[in-house]
Design an enzyme around this catalytic site. Structure first.
Site, PDB file in Angstrom:
ATOM      1  N   CYS A 268       0.827  -1.234  -0.253  1.00 12.20           N
ATOM      2  CA  CYS A 268      -0.237  -0.184   0.259  1.00 12.20           C
ATOM      3  C   CYS A 268       0.961   1.258  -0.163  1.00 12.20           C
ATOM      4  O   CYS A 268       0.658   1.815  -0.523  1.00 12.20           O
ATOM      5  CB  CYS A 268      -0.879  -0.377   1.255  1.00 12.20           C
ATOM      6  SG  CYS A 268      -0.226   0.482   2.922  1.00 12.20           S
ATOM      7  N   HIS A 316      -2.611   1.529   6.797  1.00  9.35           N
ATOM      8  CA  HIS A 316      -2.706   1.063   5.314  1.00  9.35           C
ATOM      9  C   HIS A 316      -3.389   2.399   5.069  1.00  9.35           C
ATOM     10  O   HIS A 316      -3.434   3.664   5.346  1.00  9.35           O
ATOM     11  CB  HIS A 316      -4.277   0.600   5.315  1.00  9.35           C
ATOM     12  CG  HIS A 316      -5.151   0.352   4.086  1.00  9.35           C
ATOM     13  ND1 HIS A 316      -4.250  -0.514   2.835  1.00  9.35           N
ATOM     14  CD2 HIS A 316      -5.922   0.243   2.564  1.00  9.35           C
ATOM     15  CE1 HIS A 316      -4.212  -0.974   1.482  1.00  9.35           C
ATOM     16  NE2 HIS A 316      -5.272   0.278   2.040  1.00  9.35           N
ATOM     17  N   HIS A 328      -5.563   2.125  -4.714  1.00 11.78           N
ATOM     18  CA  HIS A 328      -4.309   1.335  -3.514  1.00 11.78           C
ATOM     19  C   HIS A 328      -3.958   0.269  -3.928  1.00 11.78           C
ATOM     20  O   HIS A 328      -5.017  -0.959  -4.340  1.00 11.78           O
ATOM     21  CB  HIS A 328      -5.229   1.620  -1.939  1.00 11.78           C
ATOM     22  CG  HIS A 328      -6.347   0.465  -1.662  1.00 11.78           C
ATOM     23  ND1 HIS A 328      -6.655  -0.284  -0.863  1.00 11.78           N
ATOM     24  CD2 HIS A 328      -7.638   0.273  -2.673  1.00 11.78           C
ATOM     25  CE1 HIS A 328      -7.925  -1.027  -1.110  1.00 11.78           C
ATOM     26  NE2 HIS A 328      -8.444  -1.521  -1.900  1.00 11.78           N
TER      27      HIS A 328
END
Length: 352
Positions: A268, A316, A328
């Site tokens: 990520c 994240h 993402h």
């Protein structure tokens, strides 16, 4: 009169046929009474391999992915620090090597001076003192002997300074090297934690049917579609942000690989760092670092290029690209993709 025996077999004990029916019915009733009753509303799906167990497995897989992502970001932080330390160690060792070369030159110059003294009739006691391993002690003794000249004093002072600096630089390099070894141990520990969680998640996924895996993925991607907060602006906040968005969009379809930062695979924070790197801007490697990599704005004012940080621990990150979506790298087994901005709890929105 001859009697004939009947060919009919004698009746077995236990009663007649109606009696046996009654007994069998009683036994069946007793067995039913001993069998646990199914809960109200239960369905065949609640058994092993059913929808209920699939949902439980899916929830556990999600938790494992979340824990793995936290460990991945710790791994990324340790890797970033390890790379910095490796450069510092190399620099410190190079400085120490240069200082050692200077000490060697100074000692060689003093040795040459001693040789000249010897050829002219013997080594002066002051020169012999200069070549000892204790320059500081030499100065004290030379002051007592009153036999040190200005040139010798200058040479010895330089040697003494070089030796002190060499000792300090060696100690600094040693400390950094020891820290580097600790960071390498941290890397191994975080890597092991990630691999363990991902292996467990993969095993659970393999136990699901193909339809259950598809349903889990659909449910995962549907989260957040009803988010009550509507993100703002459709235009990027800067040319660099627009370039970063273009880079992130170009990565859609590339696989998630933990610890990867492009250009063929990403995790990520690796994706967002790579995208801004393509735009000519350097941002931190981890999602925690990226949370503080600019000005924070409300989600309602998000614009393309902003970094959307998820969960309270910032484990994240995705890039807002407009229309209520982020790009993402979600988790292992998935590809870089578009998802709703509210797919999980948003903790911050940062504009680099």
């Amino acid at each position: 009169m001859v009697s004939y025996r009947s060919h009919r077999k004698p009746a077995r004990p236990g009663g007649s046929w109606p009696t046996r029916v009654v007994l069998l019915t009683a036994v069946a009733g007793a067995a039913a009474a001993l069998t646990p009753a199914a809960p109200a509303g239960a369905s065949p799906d609640d058994g092993p391999g059913g929808a209920s167990s699939a949902r439980a497995a899916g929830a556990r897989i999600d938790r494992l992915y979340e824990e793995a992502e936290k460990s991945t970001e710790k791994y990324n932080a340790a890797a970033e620090r390890t790379a910095e330390l490796r450069k510092q160690v190399e620099y410190a060792q190079a400085r120490a090597a240069r200082r050692q070369a200077q000490v060697n030159r100074l000692r060689a110059a003093l040795a040459s001076f001693a040789g000249a003294q010897y050829r002219s009739g013997g080594v002066d006691p002051s020169v012999a003192l200069m070549l000892t391993a204790d320059p500081d002690g030499y100065l004290d003794k030379a002051a007592t002997l009153d036999r040190i000249g200005s040139r010798q004093h200058e040479k010895l002072t330089r040697l003494r300074g070089a030796q002190r600096s060499l000792k300090q630089q060696r100690a600094e390099a040693g400390m950094k090297l020891a820290e580097l070894e600790r960071r390498r141990a941290d890397l191994k520990r975080h890597k092991k934690a990630v691999q363990k969680r991902l292996a467990t998640a993969r095993k659970l996924l393999d136990e699901l049917t193909p339809e259950q895996r598809k349903e889990r993925e659909r449910a995962s991607r549907a989260r957040g579609r009803g988010d009550s907060v509507s993100p703002g602006g459709g235009e990027a906040s800067s040319n660099r942000a627009a370039a970063a968005v273009a880079a992130a969009r170009s990565a859609v379809g590339q696989p998630y690989v933990w610890g990867a930062a492009g250009p063929r695979s990403f995790d990520c924070s690796g994706l967002t760092q790579w995208a801004y790197g393509r735009a000519g801007m350097s941002i931190p490697r981890t999602s925690q670092g990226q949370r503080s990599a600019g000005r924070q704005v409300p989600l309602s004012q998000a614009r393309p290029g902003d970094l959307v940080i998820y969960r309270d621990d910032a484990s994240h990150v995705g890039m807002y690209v407009g229309d209520g979506q982020v790009v993402h790298a979600p988790h292992p087994g998935a590809q870089v993709r578009y998802d709703p901005v509210g797919m999980m709890p948003v903790s911050a929105v940062t504009r680099p």
